[in-house]
Design a protein around this motif. Sequence first.
Motif, PDB file in Angstrom:
ATOM      1  N   ILE A  52       0.828  -1.213   0.000  1.00 29.78           N
ATOM      2  CA  ILE A  52       0.000   0.000   0.000  1.00 29.78           C
ATOM      3  C   ILE A  52       0.860   1.259   0.000  1.00 29.78           C
ATOM      4  N   GLU A  53       1.926   1.268   0.803  1.00 30.90           N
ATOM      5  CA  GLU A  53       2.778   2.455   0.872  1.00 30.90           C
ATOM      6  C   GLU A  53       3.359   2.800  -0.489  1.00 30.90           C
ATOM      7  N   ASP A  54       3.856   1.796  -1.212  1.00 28.18           N
ATOM      8  CA  ASP A  54       4.475   2.032  -2.522  1.00 28.18           C
ATOM      9  C   ASP A  54       3.431   2.324  -3.601  1.00 28.18           C
ATOM     10  N   THR A  55       2.286   1.704  -3.506  1.00 28.04           N
ATOM     11  CA  THR A  55       1.263   1.861  -4.541  1.00 28.04           C
ATOM     12  C   THR A  55       0.538   3.192  -4.428  1.00 28.04           C
ATOM     13  N   PHE A  56       0.140   3.582  -3.218  1.00 24.52           N
ATOM     14  CA  PHE A  56      -0.667   4.786  -3.049  1.00 24.52           C
ATOM     15  C   PHE A  56       0.144   6.022  -2.663  1.00 24.52           C
ATOM     16  N   CYS A  57       1.310   5.842  -2.078  1.00 27.32           N
ATOM     17  CA  CYS A  57       2.197   6.952  -1.696  1.00 27.32           C
ATOM     18  C   CYS A  57       1.451   8.034  -0.900  1.00 27.32           C
ATOM     19  N   LEU A  58       0.778   7.616   0.149  1.00 26.89           N
ATOM     20  CA  LEU A  58       0.001   8.541   0.964  1.00 26.89           C
ATOM     21  C   LEU A  58       0.575   8.676   2.362  1.00 26.89           C
ATOM     22  N   ASN A  59       0.434   9.855   2.911  1.00 27.14           N
ATOM     23  CA  ASN A  59       0.659  10.053   4.333  1.00 27.14           C
ATOM     24  C   ASN A  59      -0.589  10.727   4.896  1.00 27.14           C
ATOM     25  N   PHE A  60      -0.608  10.983   6.177  1.00 25.55           N
ATOM     26  CA  PHE A  60      -1.798  11.529   6.823  1.00 25.55           C
ATOM     27  C   PHE A  60      -1.888  13.043   6.622  1.00 25.55           C
ATOM     28  N   THR A  61      -1.914  13.441   5.357  1.00 29.27           N
ATOM     29  CA  THR A  61      -2.087  14.847   5.000  1.00 29.27           C
ATOM     30  C   THR A  61      -3.131  14.946   3.905  1.00 29.27           C
ATOM     31  N   ILE A  62      -3.588  16.157   3.709  1.00 31.76           N
ATOM     32  CA  ILE A  62      -4.505  16.456   2.612  1.00 31.76           C
ATOM     33  C   ILE A  62      -3.987  17.722   1.945  1.00 31.76           C
ATOM     34  N   THR A  63      -4.071  17.774   0.641  1.00 30.90           N
ATOM     35  CA  THR A  63      -3.611  18.937  -0.107  1.00 30.90           C
ATOM     36  C   THR A  63      -4.817  19.719  -0.586  1.00 30.90           C
ATOM     37  N   GLU A  64      -4.820  21.024  -0.311  1.00 34.63           N
ATOM     38  CA  GLU A  64      -5.919  21.892  -0.726  1.00 34.63           C
ATOM     39  C   GLU A  64      -5.378  23.057  -1.524  1.00 34.63           C
ATOM     40  N   ASP A  65      -6.173  23.486  -2.480  1.00 31.07           N
ATOM     41  CA  ASP A  65      -5.844  24.667  -3.269  1.00 31.07           C
ATOM     42  C   ASP A  65      -6.651  25.835  -2.714  1.00 31.07           C
ATOM     43  N   ASN A  66      -5.980  26.823  -2.147  1.00 34.19           N
ATOM     44  CA  ASN A  66      -6.641  28.001  -1.591  1.00 34.19           C
ATOM     45  C   ASN A  66      -6.260  29.232  -2.398  1.00 34.19           C
ATOM     46  N   TYR A  67      -7.156  29.608  -3.323  1.00 33.46           N
ATOM     47  CA  TYR A  67      -6.948  30.789  -4.159  1.00 33.46           C
ATOM     48  C   TYR A  67      -5.596  30.749  -4.874  1.00 33.46           C
ATOM     49  N   GLY A  68      -5.268  29.605  -5.438  1.00 35.86           N
ATOM     50  CA  GLY A  68      -4.050  29.456  -6.221  1.00 35.86           C
ATOM     51  C   GLY A  68      -2.848  28.997  -5.426  1.00 35.86           C
ATOM     52  N   ALA A  69      -2.914  29.011  -4.130  1.00 31.91           N
ATOM     53  CA  ALA A  69      -1.807  28.548  -3.292  1.00 31.91           C
ATOM     54  C   ALA A  69      -2.134  27.144  -2.784  1.00 31.91           C
ATOM     55  N   THR A  70      -1.190  26.234  -2.943  1.00 33.18           N
ATOM     56  CA  THR A  70      -1.386  24.868  -2.490  1.00 33.18           C
ATOM     57  C   THR A  70      -0.944  24.745  -1.037  1.00 33.18           C
ATOM     58  N   GLU A  71      -1.843  24.193  -0.220  1.00 35.91           N
ATOM     59  CA  GLU A  71      -1.559  23.995   1.201  1.00 35.91           C
ATOM     60  C   GLU A  71      -1.590  22.516   1.523  1.00 35.91           C
ATOM     61  N   VAL A  72      -0.638  22.060   2.312  1.00 36.08           N
ATOM     62  CA  VAL A  72      -0.638  20.687   2.807  1.00 36.08           C
ATOM     63  C   VAL A  72      -1.037  20.745   4.275  1.00 36.08           C
ATOM     64  N   LEU A  73      -2.157  20.086   4.596  1.00 32.55           N
ATOM     65  CA  LEU A  73      -2.676  20.107   5.956  1.00 32.55           C
ATOM     66  C   LEU A  73      -2.580  18.716   6.562  1.00 32.55           C
ATOM     67  N   GLU A  74      -2.134  18.646   7.792  1.00 36.95           N
ATOM     68  CA  GLU A  74      -2.002  17.355   8.467  1.00 36.95           C
ATOM     69  C   GLU A  74      -3.352  16.933   9.040  1.00 36.95           C
ATOM     70  N   LEU A  75      -3.730  15.691   8.779  1.00 32.99           N
ATOM     71  CA  LEU A  75      -4.989  15.150   9.284  1.00 32.99           C
ATOM     72  C   LEU A  75      -4.884  14.738  10.746  1.00 32.99           C
ATOM     73  N   VAL A  76      -3.679  14.418  11.181  1.00 35.68           N
ATOM     74  CA  VAL A  76      -3.384  14.075  12.574  1.00 35.68           C
ATOM     75  C   VAL A  76      -2.055  14.745  12.915  1.00 35.68           C
ATOM     76  N   PRO A  77      -1.758  14.925  14.187  1.00 37.88           N
ATOM     77  CA  PRO A  77      -0.453  15.500  14.540  1.00 37.88           C
ATOM     78  C   PRO A  77       0.685  14.672  13.934  1.00 37.88           C
ATOM     79  N   ASN A  78       1.652  15.364  13.355  1.00 36.63           N
ATOM     80  CA  ASN A  78       2.813  14.741  12.718  1.00 36.63           C
ATOM     81  C   ASN A  78       2.397  13.869  11.518  1.00 36.63           C
ATOM     82  N   GLY A  79       1.244  14.200  10.920  1.00 34.18           N
ATOM     83  CA  GLY A  79       0.702  13.402   9.822  1.00 34.18           C
ATOM     84  C   GLY A  79       1.595  13.312   8.609  1.00 34.18           C
ATOM     85  N   GLU A  80       2.450  14.313   8.421  1.00 33.60           N
ATOM     86  CA  GLU A  80       3.350  14.292   7.266  1.00 33.60           C
ATOM     87  C   GLU A  80       4.366  13.150   7.362  1.00 33.60           C
ATOM     88  N   ASN A  81       4.626  12.684   8.577  1.00 31.96           N
ATOM     89  CA  ASN A  81       5.592  11.607   8.789  1.00 31.96           C
ATOM     90  C   ASN A  81       4.955  10.242   9.038  1.00 31.96           C
TER      91      ASN A  81
END
Length: 158
Positions: free
Chosen positions: A13-42
């Motif tokens: 799953i890690e290699d196939t989906f390449c996901l971490n506990f973050t979500i990417t949002e586009d806010n008025y042209g700026a891309t933001e990465v938001l963590e779904l849980v504390p330290n979600g990027e890791n």
Amino acid sequence: SLQELLDYTEDDIEDTFCLNFTITEDNYGATEVLELVPNGENIYVNKSNRQDFVDAYVNYVFNTSVAPLFEGFSAGFHKVCGGRVLDLFQPSELQAMIIGNTNYDWTELEKSTEYKGEYWAEHPTIKLFWEVFHGLPLEKKKLFLCKFGPKGLMTRLC
């Protein structure tokens, strides 16, 4: 999709989906990465935590991301319709009170209409009007009454 992630049967799953506990949002042209849980990027999504990821993702989309908007709506709603009176009603009764009745009895409207001047219920023009009116689809009836109907009725329909 999230369902594909949950249904995936392989161990990679890690290699196939390449996901971490973050979500990417586009806010008025700026891309933001938001963590779904504390330290979600890791924290990488794997077979054992994929349901937690889906739960966190859905919670963010349906709750966290709309919370500020809902709080503003809720504050305004309670300012206009608030107080202890809300406790007296069931949700369906509140809905009917706010949006009005959606089951219109057009025949009753015709029967209860009062005519003035030279017109009466059996006048040929009035009879023709009701014949045409009853043939209209619901949205056209509502649109007509919003434009030309009495104020009390317009408030409920428009």
